[in-house]
Design a protein around this motif. Structure first.
Motif, PDB file in Angstrom:
ATOM      1  N   LYS B 333       1.033  -1.410  -0.032  1.00  0.00           N
ATOM      2  CA  LYS B 333      -0.233  -0.332   0.067  1.00  0.00           C
ATOM      3  C   LYS B 333       0.312   1.207  -0.346  1.00  0.00           C
ATOM      4  O   LYS B 333       1.106   2.031  -1.168  1.00  0.00           O
ATOM      5  N   LEU B 337       1.445   4.852  -4.670  1.00  0.00           N
ATOM      6  CA  LEU B 337      -0.323   5.996  -4.378  1.00  0.00           C
ATOM      7  C   LEU B 337      -0.603   5.979  -4.826  1.00  0.00           C
ATOM      8  O   LEU B 337      -2.408   5.738  -4.816  1.00  0.00           O
ATOM      9  N   GLN B 338      -0.681   4.845  -6.367  1.00  0.00           N
ATOM     10  CA  GLN B 338      -1.287   4.745  -7.029  1.00  0.00           C
ATOM     11  C   GLN B 338      -2.288   3.791  -6.867  1.00  0.00           C
ATOM     12  O   GLN B 338      -3.912   3.563  -6.825  1.00  0.00           O
ATOM     13  N   LYS B 340      -2.765   3.011  -3.853  1.00  0.00           N
ATOM     14  CA  LYS B 340      -3.415   3.357  -2.350  1.00  0.00           C
ATOM     15  C   LYS B 340      -4.132   3.964  -2.077  1.00  0.00           C
ATOM     16  O   LYS B 340      -6.146   3.828  -1.144  1.00  0.00           O
ATOM     17  N   TYR B 341      -4.749   5.445  -3.199  1.00  0.00           N
ATOM     18  CA  TYR B 341      -5.731   6.215  -3.171  1.00  0.00           C
ATOM     19  C   TYR B 341      -6.353   5.819  -4.531  1.00  0.00           C
ATOM     20  O   TYR B 341      -7.440   6.442  -4.962  1.00  0.00           O
ATOM     21  N   TYR B 342      -6.056   4.637  -4.946  1.00  0.00           N
ATOM     22  CA  TYR B 342      -7.534   4.168  -6.528  1.00  0.00           C
ATOM     23  C   TYR B 342      -8.658   3.771  -5.403  1.00  0.00           C
ATOM     24  O   TYR B 342      -8.638   2.806  -4.819  1.00  0.00           O
ATOM     25  N   GLU B 343      -9.474   4.724  -6.278  1.00  0.00           N
ATOM     26  CA  GLU B 343     -11.214   5.154  -5.004  1.00  0.00           C
ATOM     27  C   GLU B 343     -11.022   4.296  -3.916  1.00  0.00           C
ATOM     28  O   GLU B 343     -10.457   5.318  -3.055  1.00  0.00           O
ATOM     29  N   GLU B 344     -11.898   3.005  -3.784  1.00  0.00           N
ATOM     30  CA  GLU B 344     -11.730   2.873  -2.264  1.00  0.00           C
ATOM     31  C   GLU B 344     -11.434   2.433  -1.846  1.00  0.00           C
ATOM     32  O   GLU B 344     -11.221   1.179  -0.523  1.00  0.00           O
ATOM     33  N   LEU B 346      -8.482   2.281  -0.204  1.00  0.00           N
ATOM     34  CA  LEU B 346      -7.930   3.120   1.270  1.00  0.00           C
ATOM     35  C   LEU B 346      -8.751   2.169   2.426  1.00  0.00           C
ATOM     36  O   LEU B 346      -8.077   1.213   2.932  1.00  0.00           O
ATOM     37  N   PHE B 347      -9.487   1.875   2.223  1.00  0.00           N
ATOM     38  CA  PHE B 347     -10.945   1.562   2.763  1.00  0.00           C
ATOM     39  C   PHE B 347     -10.549  -0.277   2.816  1.00  0.00           C
ATOM     40  O   PHE B 347     -10.402  -0.948   4.246  1.00  0.00           O
TER      41      PHE B 347
END
Lengths: 255, 737
Positions: B333, B337-338, B340-344, B346-347
C-alpha cells in the motif's frame, strides 16, 4: 452575495392515511454563500429531518430544495451518491471516522472517493491538517486520539473537497465542554477564513451562539429567526436563551 | 404465549440462522452417512467370504472420535448466535422477562433450528450414504447397486447423539446468557473500537522454533558423527552439512538479533527466519529422498524424525507468512500511491490489515487445519490404492503355505513336508481343490546358509517345473530353459534400474552344481505372490530341475487353488489348526499360512475404515475451517455495518460497496485457502515423488488424477456453499436498519 441553498415550501410526512405526522410543515428559507447558520429546536421539532432532506439521505413529500440552483429533489436515485460526494461535506455527532484507517487516511478517503489525482492527495491532506492543527496526529488511529481531535479530523474530511455546503449534525454532542469550545472555534475559522458555508443542527444554546444566523424550529415550522449582526457572542447567547424560554411554551401551556 | 414467541422468532430469524443450519445439516449428513455402514441392518451384497463385523466396530470408534471435533464446532456456532442476538435478549430482559426465561427461549429456538437441521441432515444423509456404499462396494471389488433404505438404528443413534449434544450445549448457553449483565447486552454493538495491536502469538512460536532448531542441530551433528563417510556422493555431503549449518546459522542469527533488536524490528527477524525455515525444510526433505536413493545407513527412525522436522518447518513457514501478510500488504500500500489512493482501496486495505493483525492466530490455525485436511484427502487415495494394490500382488493363491529358514541355524532342522493336513482340512469342509503345487526353494550355494547379514542375503532359486506349475495356476504362459541356463523372477515392487543393474552384474551364477549362464529371456515379473522371495531380496532364480536336485532346499512352500473362495469361518478354522500344528518359535524354522479370504477381509476392512475415516475427518476439518472463516467475518458485522455506513454517507455508490464486500470476502477466504492449497501441493508433490515407484506399481497415475479432481470438486462445492451464504448474511447485516 451569492445564494447557495434555497428551500421552497418543503413538507415531510410520516405514517399512513389515517395517522399522519407532519415532521416538516411548509418550511422555506435561503442560505447565502459563506453563511454559518444554526438550526435549533427541541427534540421532535423536525431539525434532523430537515438536515436529512437537505443531505439527500431522505426525500421530501412536497416542495423543492435548490443547491446552487440545482433542484436536489429531482435528482435520480443513482446520481445521489455522486451528488453527495461532490457537493456536500458532513460532520456527525459520533465522528463517523473509519477505525481501520489512520487520521490522514481518513481525510484522504474523501479525496479518493472523488477520484482526485493521486499526486495531489498527500499535499492537500497535509495542508488541511496544518490549518486544523492536527499534523502531529496524522499517523495515529482514531482510537489513539481524543474526541476533540477526532471531530477536527472529521471537519478536515468534510472540508477537503471544498464542498458547496457543510452539514453538521450536533457536532459537539459527544464532546466535553472544553473540546466543544475548541471545535466550535475551528468551525468558526472554517467559516471565516475559508468562506465555507455551514449549516449546523443543534439543541445547545452555547453551540448555536457561534453561528451568524439561527433558525428556531417548532413542530415542523420555523418559529423565529435571530441574526447576529454586530452583536457580541454573549449578547447573542442571551437572546437565544430568551427565545428558548419562549419556545418552551407560554403561560397558557402551564395552566 | 412464549410458544408463539419462539415459533415466530424462529421463523423470522431463519435467515440469521443460515450458517447455523447449514453447518449443523452438514454435520448430521456426514455423521449419518458414515455411520450407516455400521448399522445392523446394513447388508450390502459383498459375498460369503466377507465379514462386516470387523468393520463396523472400527468404523463406530473412528466416527465417534472424529465427531468430538464437531461438538467444538457446534459450540462455536452457538457462541456466534448468542453474540448476534444479545440486543434482543437485552430488550426482552429490560421488558421484565427473567434472564432465565430469555435464555430458555433462546435455547428452544436453537433447538428448533437444530431439529430442522437434524431432519434435513438425515434425509441428505441417506443420499450421501449411497456414495459411502459405492466406496465400500468398490473397496470389496463388487459392482455398485443402489439400495435405498433408512436404517432405524443409525437414525436413532444420530438423533440421540445430536439431541444430547444440542441439549448439553444449550444448557451451557443458558448458563452463559444468564451470566451476561444487561448493560453489556444493551451495549453489545457499541463496543469500543478495537485496538489493532499484533498478538503475542508469534514471539511464542519463534521461541518454540528456536528450540526446534536446537534439536535439529543436535540431530544433524550426531548423524554426521556416526554415519558420515567421505566416499558418499556430493549430494549426500550437502545433505549432512546442510542439516548442521542451516540450523546453526539460524540460531546465530537469532542470538545476533537479541543483541541488535533495537535496530532491527521483530518483523525483520521473522523475515530472516522465514527464509531459513524454507532452507531447513528443503534440507530435511532431502534426507528421506537421498536415504532411499542411496540406501544410506542413518540409524533407525531417521527418516521419521526428518519427516517431522519437515512438518515443523512447514508449520513455522505458514505462521510466519500469516504474521508477515499484514506487513506485506501495508508495504504494498505504501509503495504505490497509485494503488493506495485508487477509488476505495484505502478502505479495503484498512479492512484487511486490521483484521489480519487481530486474527493472526486464528487465520494460521485455520490454514494449518486446511493443509491437514487437503493432505489427508491427497494421501488417502494413495494409501488406499497402495494397500489394495499390494493385496492384489499378495493374495494370488487361495491358500499359501510357507516356511522361513532365517531363524534356523542347523541344516538338519530344514523342512521336508507337504503340509498334508491342509488337504485333509479342506476336504472335511467340502472345499474342492482344483490345483495344488508343493515346491521347494533352494540355495544356489549351500555355504550361504549361514549368510545372515541384511544387505547380502542370498537370492533363492526355484526349479523350472515348479515355476511353470505356478505360472500355469495363475493362467500365465510357461517358459523353457536350456541346460545350464537360468532366468530370474522379480517382485513387482522392484524398479527397472534395480533389475537392470542386477542382470548386468549376474550374467552367470555359481551353484553347487556348476556355473549357469543367463538365458536370453532373462527376467519376468509375473504376479506370483510375495512368498517366493528370500528376505530382503526382490528376485528369485529359476534353475533347470536337474540342477535343483543337487542343491540345498531351505524353504518348503505350497500354493493351492480352490474351486470357490473359502468362507470366512473355514479360513479362520484353517488358520487356527495350522497354528496348533506349527506354533511360532523364537528359533528354528517358522511356518505360516495365508488364505486369500483372510487377507482380503482384514486388508479390505482396515483399508476401508482408513479410507472412510480419513475422508470423514478431512471433510469435517474442511467444514470447520469454512464455518470459522465465515463466522469470523459475520462476528464483526456490527463494526462493518458502521464502517460501510460511513462510506455510504461519504457518497460511495452501492455498486462500489457491493464490489468492496466481494473483494473483502474474496481475500478473507482466498488467503488461507490459497496458502493451504499451495502448502499441500508442495507436501503432496513431495509425498508422491518419494513414493512414486509404489504409486505407479499399485495405483496408476490416472486413478490418482481422478481422485485429485474429485477432491477439488468437493472443496469447491463446500467453499461455494459457505462463500455464498456468508455473502448473503454479510450484505444483510451491513444493510440492516
Amino acid at each position: 452575495m451569492k445564494q447557495i441553498l434555497k428551500i421552497e415550501h418543503i413538507e415531510k410526512y410520516y405514517g399512513n392515511k389515517g395517522n399522519i405526522t407532519k415532521a416538516i410543515d411548509d418550511i422555506s428559507f435561503e442560505v447565502q454563500n459563506g453563511e454559518f447558520i444554526a438550526i435549533m429546536g427541541a427534540s421532535g421539532s423536525g431539525k434532523t429531518t430537515l438536515l436529512n432532506c437537505i443531505s439527500t439521505i431522505d426525500t421530501v413529500s412536497a416542495g423543492h430544495i435548490f443547491l446552487d440552483n440545482a433542484d436536489i429533489t429531482e435528482i435520480m436515485e443513482k446520481e445521489l451518491a455522486r451528488f453527495r460526494r461532490e457537493n456536500l461535506g458532513f460532520i456527525f455527532q459520533d465522528f463517523n471516522l473509519l477505525d481501520t484507517l489512520t487520521i490522514s487516511e481518513n481525510i484522504a478517503m474523501a479525496l479518493t472517493i472523488n477520484k482526485v489525482p493521486v499526486e495531489e492527495i498527500d499535499p492537500r491532506v497535509k495542508k488541511m491538517a496544518e490549518k486544523l492543527d492536527i499534523v502531529p496526529i496524522l499517523d495515529k488511529f482514531p482510537y489513539q486520539v481524543s474526541g476533540g481531535q477526532k471531530q477536527r479530523c472529521a471537519c478536515a474530511r468534510a472540508m477537503i473537497n471544498s464542498p458547496k455546503l457543510i452539514l453538521a449534525d450536533e457536532p459537539t454532542g459527544a464532546l466535553d465542554s472544553h473540546s466543544a469550545q475548541m471545535l466550535l472555534t475551528t468551525i468558526q475559522t472554517m467559516n471565516q477564513e475559508f468562506d465555507a458555508t455551514i449549516l449546523m443542527v443543534t439543541h445547545d444554546a452555547f453551540t448555536a451562539s457561534y453561528a451568524k444566523r439561527i433558525l428556531f424550529l417548532k413542530d415542523g415550522h420555523i418559529f423565529t429567526e435571530i441574526i447576529r449582526g454586530e452583536q457580541s457572542r454573549k449578547q447573542l447567547f442571551g437572546k437565544i436563551l430568551d427565545v428558548m424560554t419562549l419556545l418552551g411554551g407560554d403561560l397558557s401551556d402551564v395552566r | 404465549m412464549y410458544g408463539k414467541l419462539i415459533l415466530r422468532n424462529a421463523k423470522r430469524s431463519i435467515k440469521d440462522y443460515l450458517i447455523y443450519i447449514i453447518t449443523l445439516t452438514l454435520c448430521v449428513t456426514m455423521f449419518y452417512s458414515f455411520l450407516s455402514i455400521s448399522s445392523n441392518y446394513y447388508h450390502p451384497s459383498i459375498g460369503v467370504q466377507y465379514n462386516l463385523n470387523i468393520l463396523s466396530d472400527a468404523m463406530k470408534a473412528a466416527i465417534c472420535a472424529i465427531t468430538f471435533l464437531l461438538l467444538f464446532l457446534i459450540k462455536y456456532v452457538n457462541n456466534y448466535m448468542i453474540r448476534r442476538k444479545q440486543k434482543e435478549f437485552a430488550i426482552q430482559t429490560v421488558m421484565g422477562m427473567e434472564q432465565k426465561t430469555t435464555a430458555t427461549l433462546f435455547f428452544l429456538e436453537t433447538l428448533i433450528m437444530g431439529l430442522v437441521a437434524l431432519g434435513m441432515g438425515i434425509i441428505l444423509g441417506t443420499f450421501c450414504s449411497q456414495f459411502i456404499t459405492a466406496m465400500l462396494l468398490s473397496a470389496y471389488g463388487q459392482p455398485f447397486q443402489l439400495s435405498w433404505m433408512l436404517y432405524p438404528d443409525t437414525v436413532l443413534l444420530t438423533i440421540m447423539f445430536f439431541t444430547i449434544s444440542f441439549v448439553l450445549i444449550g444448557l451451557f448457553n443458558i448458563r452463559t446468557i444468564r451470566k451476561i449483565k444487561v448493560i453489556d447486552m444493551l451495549n453489545a454493538d457499541k463496543k469500543n473500537e478495537p485496538h489493532f495491536k499484533k498478538s503475542k502469538w508469534m514471539p511464542i512460536i519463534t521461541v518454540l522454533f528456536s528450540i526446534f532448531l536446537i534439536i535439529m542441530l543436535v540431530t544433524g551433528i550426531s548423524k554426521m558423527y556416526y554415519y558420515f563417510d567421505t566416499r558418499l556422493p556430493f549430494s549426500v555431503h550437502l545433505m549432512f552439512w546442510g542439516n548442521i549449518l542451516i540450523p546453526a546459522f539460524t540460531l546465530v542469527g537469532i542470538l545476533a538479533w537479541i543483541f541488535l533488536h533495537k535496530k532491527f524490528g521483530f518483523s525483520k527477524l521473522v523475515i530472516f527466519l522465514l527464509i531459513m525455515a524454507l532452507a531447513a525444510t528443503a534440507s530435511s526433505a532431502s534426507v528421506p529422498v537421498l536415504q532411499m536413493k542411496y540406501y544410506l545407513a542413518l540409524g533407525t527412525g531417521t527418516n521419521n524424525s526428518y519427516m517431522i522436522f519437515l512438518l515443523v518447518g512447514l508449520v513455522f513457514i505458514i505462521c510466519a507468512v500469516f504474521y508477515l501478510a499484514s506487513n506485506v500488504i501495508t508495504s504494498m500500500k505504501e509503495k504505490s500511491l497509485q494503488k493506495k489512493y485508487y477509488e476505495e482501496n484505502l478502505f479495503f486495505f484498512g479492512q484487511i490489515i486490521s483484521k489480519l493483525k487481530t486474527t493472526t492466530k486464528t487465520m494460521t490455525l485455520i490454514c494449518l487445519t486446511l493443509v491437514l485436511s487437503i493432505s489427508m484427502f491427497l494421501i488417502e487415495p494413495a494409501l488406499n490404492g497402495w494397500v489394495s494394490g499390494y493385496l492384489d500382488t499378495r493374495s494370488v493363491f487361495d491358500v499359501q503355505v510357507l516356511s522361513q529358514y532365517n531363524k534356523a541355524f542347523d541344516i538338519k532342522e530344514l523342512p521336508n513336508t507337504n503340509y498334508d493336513f491342509v488337504t485333509e482340512y479342506l476336504a472335511e469342509n467340502n472345499i474342492q481343490i482344483i490345483d495344488d503345487c508343493s515346491f521347494s526353494l533352494y540355495l544356489p550355494m549351500a555355504e550361504d546358509f549361514h549368510q545372515r547379514i541384511k544387505w547380502s542375503f542370498p537370492v533363492l532359486a526355484i526349479s523350472l517345473s515348479d515355476y511353470n506349475h505356478l505360472l500355469d495356476m495363475r493362467g500365465l504362459d510357461t517358459i523353457t530353459l536350456d541346460e545350464n541356463e537360468f532366468t530370474t523372477q522379480w517382485q513387482s515392487i522392484a524398479t527397472e534400474e534395480e533389475r537392470n543393474e542386477f542382470i548386468e552384474s549376474h550374467s552367470t551364477v555359481r551353484t553347487d552344481a556348476g556355473i549357469l549362464e543367463m538365458a536370453s529371456e532373462n527376467a519376468s515379473d509375473a504376479a506370483l505372490g510375495e512368498y517366493l522371495y528370500n528376505n530382503y531380496t526382490d528376485v528369485v532364480y529359476v534353475f533347470p530341475d536337474e540342477i535343483c536336485k543337487q542343491l540345498l532346499s531351505v524353504n518348503r512352500n505350497r500354493a493351492i487353488k480352490t474351486a470357490e473362495p473359502l468362507p470366512y469361518d473355514v479360513a479362520i478354522g484353517l488358520q487356527q489348526e495350522f497354528e496348533r500344528k506349527f506354533p511360532e518359535q523364537p528359533e528354528g524354522v517358522n511356518y505360516y499360512i495365508r488364505t486369500s479370504t483372510q487377507q482380503i477381509n482384514s486388508t479390505t476392512a482396515s483399508n476401508f475404515v482408513m479410507q472412510a475415516s480419513m475422508t470423514y475427518g478431512a471433510v469435517v476439518l474442511l467444514i470447520m475451517c469454512f464455518t470459522i472463516l465465515a463466522l469470523q467475518q459475520l462476528l464483526d458485522a456490527t463494526h462493518y455495518k458502521y464502517r460501510f455506513g460511513v462510506l455510504r454517507k461519504l457518497g460511495v455508490d452501492e455498486t462500489h460497496i457491493n464490489r468492496l464486500v466481494l473483494k473483502q470476502l474474496g481475500v478473507w477466504f482466498g488467503l488461507p485457502i490459497g496458502i493451504a492449497v499451495l502448502a499441500s501441493t508442495v507436501f503432496g508433490g513431495y509425498f508422491f515423488n518419494m513414493f512414486s515407484s509404489q504409486i505407479s506399481a499399485y495405483i496408476g497415475a490416472e486413478i490418482l488424477a481422478v481422485q485429485i479432481l474429485l477432491i477439488a470438486g468437493i472443496l469447491l462445492i463446500l467453499l461455494t456453499c459457505y462463500f455464498v451464504s456468508t455473502w448473503i448474511l454479510f450484505n444483510r447485516t451491513i444493510r440492516k436498519e
